[in-house]
Write a protein that holds these residues in place. Sequence first.
Motif, PDB file in Angstrom:
ATOM      1  N   ALA A  16       0.836  -1.209   0.000  1.00  0.00           N
ATOM      2  CA  ALA A  16       0.000   0.000   0.000  1.00  0.00           C
ATOM      3  C   ALA A  16       0.865   1.251   0.000  1.00  0.00           C
ATOM      4  CB  ALA A  16      -0.933  -0.007   1.209  1.00  0.00           C
ATOM      5  N   ALA A  17       1.903   1.274   0.823  1.00  0.00           N
ATOM      6  CA  ALA A  17       2.777   2.452   0.900  1.00  0.00           C
ATOM      7  C   ALA A  17       3.511   2.677  -0.410  1.00  0.00           C
ATOM      8  CB  ALA A  17       3.775   2.290   2.041  1.00  0.00           C
ATOM      9  N   LEU A  18       4.037   1.620  -0.997  1.00  0.00           N
ATOM     10  CA  LEU A  18       4.797   1.775  -2.247  1.00  0.00           C
ATOM     11  C   LEU A  18       3.893   2.031  -3.442  1.00  0.00           C
ATOM     12  CD1 LEU A  18       7.604  -0.900  -1.795  1.00  0.00           C
ATOM     13  CD2 LEU A  18       7.759   1.592  -1.535  1.00  0.00           C
ATOM     14  N   SER A  19       2.617   1.719  -3.325  1.00  0.00           N
ATOM     15  CA  SER A  19       1.676   2.021  -4.414  1.00  0.00           C
ATOM     16  C   SER A  19       1.497   3.527  -4.570  1.00  0.00           C
ATOM     17  CB  SER A  19       0.322   1.348  -4.151  1.00  0.00           C
ATOM     18  OG  SER A  19       0.453  -0.044  -4.278  1.00  0.00           O
ATOM     19  N   ARG A  20       1.801   4.270  -3.512  1.00  0.00           N
ATOM     20  CA  ARG A  20       1.715   5.741  -3.572  1.00  0.00           C
ATOM     21  C   ARG A  20       2.955   6.350  -4.205  1.00  0.00           C
ATOM     22  NH1 ARG A  20      -0.846   4.622   1.509  1.00  0.00           N
ATOM     23  NH2 ARG A  20       1.091   4.876   2.662  1.00  0.00           N
ATOM     24  N   LEU A  44      10.634  -6.622   2.757  1.00  0.00           N
ATOM     25  CA  LEU A  44      11.123  -6.074   1.489  1.00  0.00           C
ATOM     26  C   LEU A  44      11.923  -7.110   0.704  1.00  0.00           C
ATOM     27  CD1 LEU A  44      12.114  -2.518   2.715  1.00  0.00           C
ATOM     28  CD2 LEU A  44      10.331  -3.057   1.029  1.00  0.00           C
ATOM     29  N   ARG A  45      12.762  -7.867   1.369  1.00  0.00           N
ATOM     30  CA  ARG A  45      13.544  -8.910   0.680  1.00  0.00           C
ATOM     31  C   ARG A  45      12.635  -9.977   0.089  1.00  0.00           C
ATOM     32  NH1 ARG A  45      18.551  -9.521   4.872  1.00  0.00           N
ATOM     33  NH2 ARG A  45      19.662  -7.669   4.171  1.00  0.00           N
ATOM     34  N   ARG A  46      11.645 -10.400   0.849  1.00  0.00           N
ATOM     35  CA  ARG A  46      10.704 -11.413   0.368  1.00  0.00           C
ATOM     36  C   ARG A  46       9.924 -10.901  -0.846  1.00  0.00           C
ATOM     37  NH1 ARG A  46       8.217 -11.988   4.883  1.00  0.00           N
ATOM     38  NH2 ARG A  46       6.348 -10.844   4.293  1.00  0.00           N
ATOM     39  N   LEU A  47       9.471  -9.660  -0.781  1.00  0.00           N
ATOM     40  CA  LEU A  47       8.723  -9.080  -1.890  1.00  0.00           C
ATOM     41  C   LEU A  47       9.607  -8.854  -3.113  1.00  0.00           C
ATOM     42  CD1 LEU A  47       6.467  -6.564   0.041  1.00  0.00           C
ATOM     43  CD2 LEU A  47       5.747  -8.666  -1.121  1.00  0.00           C
ATOM     44  N   GLU A  48      10.851  -8.479  -2.885  1.00  0.00           N
ATOM     45  CA  GLU A  48      11.789  -8.313  -4.002  1.00  0.00           C
ATOM     46  C   GLU A  48      12.061  -9.670  -4.650  1.00  0.00           C
ATOM     47  OE1 GLU A  48      16.252  -6.577  -5.008  1.00  0.00           O
ATOM     48  OE2 GLU A  48      15.657  -6.835  -2.924  1.00  0.00           O
ATOM     49  N   ARG A  49      12.291 -10.685  -3.854  1.00  0.00           N
ATOM     50  CA  ARG A  49      12.549 -12.027  -4.368  1.00  0.00           C
ATOM     51  C   ARG A  49      11.370 -12.535  -5.200  1.00  0.00           C
ATOM     52  NH1 ARG A  49      11.733 -17.459  -2.129  1.00  0.00           N
ATOM     53  NH2 ARG A  49      13.217 -18.839  -3.169  1.00  0.00           N
ATOM     54  N   SER A  50      10.149 -12.190  -4.794  1.00  0.00           N
ATOM     55  CA  SER A  50       8.944 -12.635  -5.489  1.00  0.00           C
ATOM     56  C   SER A  50       8.584 -11.759  -6.680  1.00  0.00           C
ATOM     57  CB  SER A  50       7.767 -12.673  -4.504  1.00  0.00           C
ATOM     58  OG  SER A  50       8.025 -13.594  -3.476  1.00  0.00           O
ATOM     59  N   GLY A  51       9.349 -10.703  -6.916  1.00  0.00           N
ATOM     60  CA  GLY A  51       9.100  -9.844  -8.073  1.00  0.00           C
ATOM     61  C   GLY A  51       8.037  -8.794  -7.877  1.00  0.00           C
ATOM     62  N   MET A  52       7.652  -8.538  -6.626  1.00  0.00           N
ATOM     63  CA  MET A  52       6.600  -7.556  -6.368  1.00  0.00           C
ATOM     64  C   MET A  52       7.136  -6.178  -6.015  1.00  0.00           C
ATOM     65  SD  MET A  52       3.814  -9.887  -4.415  1.00  0.00           S
ATOM     66  CE  MET A  52       4.605 -11.437  -4.054  1.00  0.00           C
ATOM     67  N   VAL A  53       8.399  -6.140  -5.592  1.00  0.00           N
ATOM     68  CA  VAL A  53       9.045  -4.882  -5.219  1.00  0.00           C
ATOM     69  C   VAL A  53      10.397  -4.818  -5.914  1.00  0.00           C
ATOM     70  CG1 VAL A  53      10.194  -3.726  -3.270  1.00  0.00           C
ATOM     71  CG2 VAL A  53       7.880  -4.577  -3.003  1.00  0.00           C
ATOM     72  N   SER A  54      10.740  -3.626  -6.376  1.00  0.00           N
ATOM     73  CA  SER A  54      12.065  -3.423  -6.977  1.00  0.00           C
ATOM     74  C   SER A  54      12.937  -2.657  -5.988  1.00  0.00           C
ATOM     75  CB  SER A  54      11.953  -2.641  -8.284  1.00  0.00           C
ATOM     76  OG  SER A  54      11.451  -1.342  -8.042  1.00  0.00           O
ATOM     77  N   ARG A  55      14.212  -2.901  -6.079  1.00  0.00           N
ATOM     78  CA  ARG A  55      15.196  -2.236  -5.207  1.00  0.00           C
ATOM     79  C   ARG A  55      16.211  -1.565  -6.116  1.00  0.00           C
ATOM     80  NH1 ARG A  55      20.263  -3.522  -3.059  1.00  0.00           N
ATOM     81  NH2 ARG A  55      20.587  -2.820  -0.926  1.00  0.00           N
ATOM     82  N   THR A  56      16.353  -0.256  -5.986  1.00  0.00           N
ATOM     83  CA  THR A  56      17.260   0.507  -6.821  1.00  0.00           C
ATOM     84  C   THR A  56      18.289   1.207  -5.956  1.00  0.00           C
ATOM     85  OG1 THR A  56      15.449   0.923  -8.373  1.00  0.00           O
ATOM     86  CG2 THR A  56      17.392   2.323  -8.576  1.00  0.00           C
ATOM     87  N   ILE A  69       7.183  -0.298  -6.279  1.00  0.00           N
ATOM     88  CA  ILE A  69       6.270  -1.394  -6.594  1.00  0.00           C
ATOM     89  C   ILE A  69       6.463  -1.778  -8.057  1.00  0.00           C
ATOM     90  CG2 ILE A  69       4.274   0.023  -7.240  1.00  0.00           C
ATOM     91  CD1 ILE A  69       3.886  -2.865  -4.905  1.00  0.00           C
ATOM     92  N   THR A  70       6.452  -3.054  -8.359  1.00  0.00           N
ATOM     93  CA  THR A  70       6.580  -3.520  -9.739  1.00  0.00           C
ATOM     94  C   THR A  70       5.183  -3.700 -10.330  1.00  0.00           C
ATOM     95  OG1 THR A  70       6.498  -5.850  -9.129  1.00  0.00           O
ATOM     96  CG2 THR A  70       8.693  -4.795  -9.154  1.00  0.00           C
ATOM     97  N   PRO A  71       5.093  -3.889 -11.633  1.00  0.00           N
ATOM     98  CA  PRO A  71       3.771  -4.170 -12.215  1.00  0.00           C
ATOM     99  C   PRO A  71       3.091  -5.380 -11.563  1.00  0.00           C
ATOM    100  CG  PRO A  71       5.301  -3.561 -13.942  1.00  0.00           C
ATOM    101  CD  PRO A  71       6.113  -3.685 -12.678  1.00  0.00           C
ATOM    102  N   LEU A  72       3.868  -6.417 -11.247  1.00  0.00           N
ATOM    103  CA  LEU A  72       3.284  -7.582 -10.569  1.00  0.00           C
ATOM    104  C   LEU A  72       2.776  -7.193  -9.186  1.00  0.00           C
ATOM    105  CD1 LEU A  72       2.688 -10.615 -10.441  1.00  0.00           C
ATOM    106  CD2 LEU A  72       5.035 -10.952  -9.612  1.00  0.00           C
ATOM    107  N   GLY A  73       3.550  -6.431  -8.442  1.00  0.00           N
ATOM    108  CA  GLY A  73       3.119  -5.978  -7.122  1.00  0.00           C
ATOM    109  C   GLY A  73       1.886  -5.099  -7.191  1.00  0.00           C
ATOM    110  N   ARG A  74       1.792  -4.298  -8.240  1.00  0.00           N
ATOM    111  CA  ARG A  74       0.636  -3.404  -8.400  1.00  0.00           C
ATOM    112  C   ARG A  74      -0.663  -4.190  -8.564  1.00  0.00           C
ATOM    113  NH1 ARG A  74       0.896   1.603  -8.353  1.00  0.00           N
ATOM    114  NH2 ARG A  74       3.059   1.840  -8.927  1.00  0.00           N
ATOM    115  N   THR A  75      -0.572  -5.431  -9.062  1.00  0.00           N
ATOM    116  CA  THR A  75      -1.796  -6.240  -9.217  1.00  0.00           C
ATOM    117  C   THR A  75      -2.420  -6.586  -7.869  1.00  0.00           C
ATOM    118  OG1 THR A  75      -0.634  -8.375  -9.239  1.00  0.00           O
ATOM    119  CG2 THR A  75      -0.959  -7.265 -11.382  1.00  0.00           C
TER     120      THR A  75
END
Length: 107
Positions: A16-20, A44-56, A69-75
């Motif tokens: 929810a936070a990263l969707s903003r 964050l690590r779990r979500l990054e590993r699953s492709g839902m969050v990007s880390r830059t 948030i990645t496109p997959l996470g946005r779903t």
Amino acid sequence: MLIEEIADKWTILVVAALSRGPARFNQLKRALEPVTQKSLTQTLRRLERSGMVSRTVLDTSPVAVEYGITPLGRTLAGPFSALYRWAVAYQAQVEGARQRFDTQGKR
């Protein structure tokens, strides 16, 4: 199991936070108080590993990291929003049921 991963309290709040918009770690930590540093890092690590969050890694001094948030996470935004609306709509009924249960004693 994936459902356990996405149904986690901190996962829902991080998505929810990263969707903003993208955020740095400390921005997320402040926005999601009382999350611990350990819980936020693990989420964050779990979500990054699953492709839902990007880390830059940002080329700043000192070096900083930004999460997005990645496109997959946005779903997940739609289902999470529906869950939130349900919780708000039925909170009073759930509280009433809990109170009735608690006053009847343990079974």
